[in-house]
Scaffold this motif. Structure first.
Motif, mmCIF file in Angstrom:
data_model
loop_
_atom_site.group_PDB
_atom_site.id
_atom_site.type_symbol
_atom_site.label_atom_id
_atom_site.label_comp_id
_atom_site.label_asym_id
_atom_site.label_seq_id
_atom_site.Cartn_x
_atom_site.Cartn_y
_atom_site.Cartn_z
ATOM 1 N N PRO A 277 0.820 -1.215 0.000
ATOM 2 C CA PRO A 277 0.000 0.000 0.000
ATOM 3 C C PRO A 277 0.853 1.264 0.000
ATOM 4 C CG PRO A 277 0.064 -0.940 2.202
ATOM 5 C CD PRO A 277 0.778 -1.917 1.305
ATOM 6 N N LEU A 278 2.096 1.152 0.487
ATOM 7 C CA LEU A 278 2.994 2.311 0.558
ATOM 8 C C LEU A 278 4.400 1.830 0.868
ATOM 9 C CD1 LEU A 278 3.869 3.247 3.787
ATOM 10 C CD2 LEU A 278 1.395 3.339 3.875
ATOM 11 N N ALA A 279 5.362 2.749 0.728
ATOM 12 C CA ALA A 279 6.746 2.442 1.089
ATOM 13 C C ALA A 279 7.385 3.668 1.715
ATOM 14 C CB ALA A 279 7.541 1.998 -0.132
ATOM 15 N N ILE A 280 8.281 3.429 2.671
ATOM 16 C CA ILE A 280 9.176 4.470 3.188
ATOM 17 C C ILE A 280 10.594 3.993 2.899
ATOM 18 C CG2 ILE A 280 9.965 5.765 5.188
ATOM 19 C CD1 ILE A 280 7.290 5.419 6.475
ATOM 20 N N ILE A 281 11.309 4.750 2.106
ATOM 21 C CA ILE A 281 12.633 4.313 1.653
ATOM 22 C C ILE A 281 13.568 5.521 1.642
ATOM 23 C CG2 ILE A 281 11.755 2.367 0.328
ATOM 24 C CD1 ILE A 281 12.771 5.301 -1.670
ATOM 25 N N ASP A 282 14.874 5.265 1.470
ATOM 26 C CA ASP A 282 15.805 6.383 1.329
ATOM 27 C C ASP A 282 16.788 6.187 0.188
ATOM 28 O OD1 ASP A 282 17.455 4.443 2.445
ATOM 29 O OD2 ASP A 282 18.333 5.763 3.957
ATOM 30 N N GLY A 283 16.678 5.102 -0.554
ATOM 31 C CA GLY A 283 17.613 4.804 -1.632
ATOM 32 C C GLY A 283 17.160 5.355 -2.972
ATOM 33 N N GLY A 291 8.855 4.769 -8.410
ATOM 34 C CA GLY A 291 8.314 5.691 -9.398
ATOM 35 C C GLY A 291 7.699 4.953 -10.568
ATOM 36 N N TYR A 292 8.380 3.940 -11.077
ATOM 37 C CA TYR A 292 7.834 3.153 -12.191
ATOM 38 C C TYR A 292 6.549 2.434 -11.785
ATOM 39 C CZ TYR A 292 12.587 3.681 -14.102
ATOM 40 O OH TYR A 292 13.787 4.175 -14.551
ATOM 41 N N LEU A 293 6.514 1.936 -10.540
ATOM 42 C CA LEU A 293 5.386 1.123 -10.083
ATOM 43 C C LEU A 293 4.186 1.960 -9.651
ATOM 44 C CD1 LEU A 293 7.396 -1.516 -8.024
ATOM 45 C CD2 LEU A 293 6.310 -1.877 -10.246
ATOM 46 N N GLY A 294 4.354 3.281 -9.490
ATOM 47 C CA GLY A 294 3.255 4.147 -9.062
ATOM 48 C C GLY A 294 2.896 3.994 -7.599
ATOM 49 N N LEU A 295 3.814 3.438 -6.793
ATOM 50 C CA LEU A 295 3.553 3.162 -5.386
ATOM 51 C C LEU A 295 3.690 4.432 -4.547
ATOM 52 C CD1 LEU A 295 3.270 1.158 -2.953
ATOM 53 C CD2 LEU A 295 5.770 0.902 -3.048
ATOM 54 N N ARG A 312 4.459 13.093 -8.395
ATOM 55 C CA ARG A 312 3.472 12.122 -8.850
ATOM 56 C C ARG A 312 3.096 11.210 -7.693
ATOM 57 N NH1 ARG A 312 4.251 7.081 -11.775
ATOM 58 N NH2 ARG A 312 2.359 6.519 -12.942
ATOM 59 N N ASN A 313 3.964 10.277 -7.359
ATOM 60 C CA ASN A 313 3.666 9.346 -6.265
ATOM 61 C C ASN A 313 4.747 9.296 -5.187
ATOM 62 O OD1 ASN A 313 5.159 7.852 -8.473
ATOM 63 N ND2 ASN A 313 5.274 6.307 -6.861
ATOM 64 N N VAL A 314 5.855 10.014 -5.402
ATOM 65 C CA VAL A 314 6.964 10.025 -4.441
ATOM 66 C C VAL A 314 7.010 11.387 -3.755
ATOM 67 C CG1 VAL A 314 9.453 9.814 -4.123
ATOM 68 C CG2 VAL A 314 8.284 8.344 -5.787
ATOM 69 N N ARG A 335 -1.503 7.175 -5.148
ATOM 70 C CA ARG A 335 -1.423 5.922 -5.912
ATOM 71 C C ARG A 335 -1.614 6.202 -7.395
ATOM 72 N NH1 ARG A 335 0.347 0.707 -5.585
ATOM 73 N NH2 ARG A 335 -0.381 0.616 -3.420
ATOM 74 N N GLN A 336 -0.679 5.722 -8.225
ATOM 75 C CA GLN A 336 -0.713 5.952 -9.666
ATOM 76 C C GLN A 336 -0.563 4.624 -10.403
ATOM 77 O OE1 GLN A 336 -1.168 9.021 -11.016
ATOM 78 N NE2 GLN A 336 -1.305 9.883 -8.939
ATOM 79 N N PRO A 337 -1.039 4.562 -11.643
ATOM 80 C CA PRO A 337 -0.820 3.338 -12.434
ATOM 81 C C PRO A 337 0.679 3.123 -12.671
ATOM 82 C CG PRO A 337 -2.461 4.784 -13.464
ATOM 83 C CD PRO A 337 -1.800 5.576 -12.371
ATOM 84 N N ALA A 338 1.074 1.879 -12.720
ATOM 85 C CA ALA A 338 2.475 1.574 -13.032
ATOM 86 C C ALA A 338 2.803 2.055 -14.435
ATOM 87 C CB ALA A 338 2.727 0.076 -12.908
ATOM 88 N N GLN A 339 4.009 2.577 -14.599
ATOM 89 C CA GLN A 339 4.476 3.041 -15.894
ATOM 90 C C GLN A 339 5.858 2.464 -16.155
ATOM 91 O OE1 GLN A 339 4.373 7.322 -16.084
ATOM 92 N NE2 GLN A 339 2.154 7.417 -16.235
#
Length: 358
Positions: A277-283, A291-295, A312-314, A335-339
């Protein structure tokens, strides 16, 4: 001869499309491993369909601490003393073009070795800039040095091309249709299991975060907030464990219900992101993938040199808990469609390399 000189997990992931392509076309090349992530690399090669290296410079396990990194770099640097011996032992006595990737210590050392041995250097993922010499450190300094003096720079975005032009780059600049990370994600989604739902994914490993107690505490608080609403899986790097364990951070996460797991394969990790449903990342590389996945992704940084998903989604956190709260309240909008564009930067890279080798 094409020589590919890599050594980290991210470098294996992003150069694997090029390595597989050369194998498919029957292109002769030498694969050299710096040993920076020696243990991880062994499993990565099998997972990604990459053959064993022709040369492994150091094979003492993963470099996970700063003292280890200093000793490893010093040992590799001793090979720069005698150019003829370096050329014979590392590059098999052959000339040609040495492909290096990214902005890691392996990038710098491989480029220095190639120059010392008389090879041309081709820099993949060239042109990224934060425009702050100390953030990220030492990545920004490595980028500037390698991309400025590389003979060929493969720039994955228009911004990267502009950055290279502004640094008085002395070699060729080749604009790609995208980064090879697109191909890496496409490969992972095509070969992995399809899962429609799963836990939120959190991870943190950047040195500038781990060495800042306030940022570590803020990240722990953010993950606890997520755990109040979702199942959470923390994919943990070894340096992160060494920081969190002594301060009770792992106990806090487990008490909040967070599942703590060691590093997993890239294919499995992309599958987790696809179902999260979501991610918290730093890399930065993971930012590209999200970004590609729209997560919906909270980037635990103050700024980023990558454009993927921004606006967009980040969302950049700026280490601000108010931003964390707004992020959690706006997940549906984020949430966005994967691109995943139908591009093959690895084909462009290989064609350009072969053209320059005559």
């Amino acid at each position: 001869m094409i020589q590919v000189f890599i050594g980290t997990k991210a470098q294996y992931i992003k150069t694997a499309p090029l390595l597989r392509l050369m194998d498919e076309r029957g292109v002769d090349y030498t694969l050299i491993d710096s040993g920076q992530h020696a243990d991880i690399a062994r499993t990565m090669r099998q997972e990604l369909g990459v053959r064993e290296p022709d040369v492994i410079i150091a094979d003492d396990g993963d470099i996970s601490t700063i003292p280890d990194a200093i000793r490893w770099a010093a040992r590799l640097s001793t090979r720069l003393v005698r150019a003829s011996k370096l050329r014979d032992e590392v590059f098999g006595g052959a000339g040609g073009i040495c492909v290096v990737h990214g902005d890691t210590p392996s990038t710098l050392l491989s480029a220095l070795m190639a120059w010392r041995a008389g090879l041309r250097v081709a820099h993949m993922e060239a042109g990224l800039r934060s425009r702050n010499l100390l953030h990220p450190f030492p990545e920004e300094l490595i980028r500037i040095f390698v991309m400025r003096f590389a003979d060929i720079c493969f720039a994955p975005t228009p911004d990267a091309v502009e950055n290279l032009l502004s640094t008085r780059h002395r070699g060729e600049i080749i604009a790609l249709d995208g980064n090879t990370s697109i191909e890496a994600v496409s490969h992972a989604t095509a070969t992995g299991d399809t899962v429609t739902s799963g836990p939120a994914v959190v991870t943190m490993h950047r040195v500038e975060n781990l060495r800042n107690a306030k940022r570590v505490e803020g990240w722990l608080s953010a993950v606890e907030k997520v755990a109040d609403r979702y199942d959470v899986r923390f994919v943990m790097h070894e340096p992160t464990r060494k920081v969190l364990e002594p301060i009770g951070g792992l106990d806090r996460l487990r008490k909040a219900g967070v599942e703590v797991s060691p590093l997993i394969s890239h294919t499995e990790f992309v599958g987790l992101l696809s179902a999260a449903p979501l991610a918290i990342i730093d890399g930065g590389s993971i930012q590209e993938e999200c970004g590609y996945l729209g997560l919906p992704t909270l980037l635990w940084r103050d700024h980023t040199e990558r454009e993927h998903g921004i606006g967009r989604n980040v969302v950049l956190s700026h280490f601000d808990q108010d931003v964390v709260d707004r992020f959690l309240d706006e997940l549906e909008e984020l949430r966005q469609p994967a691109q995943l564009p139908d591009v093959t930067p690895s084909v462009q890279i290989l064609d350009e390399l072969l053209a320059r080798l005559g």
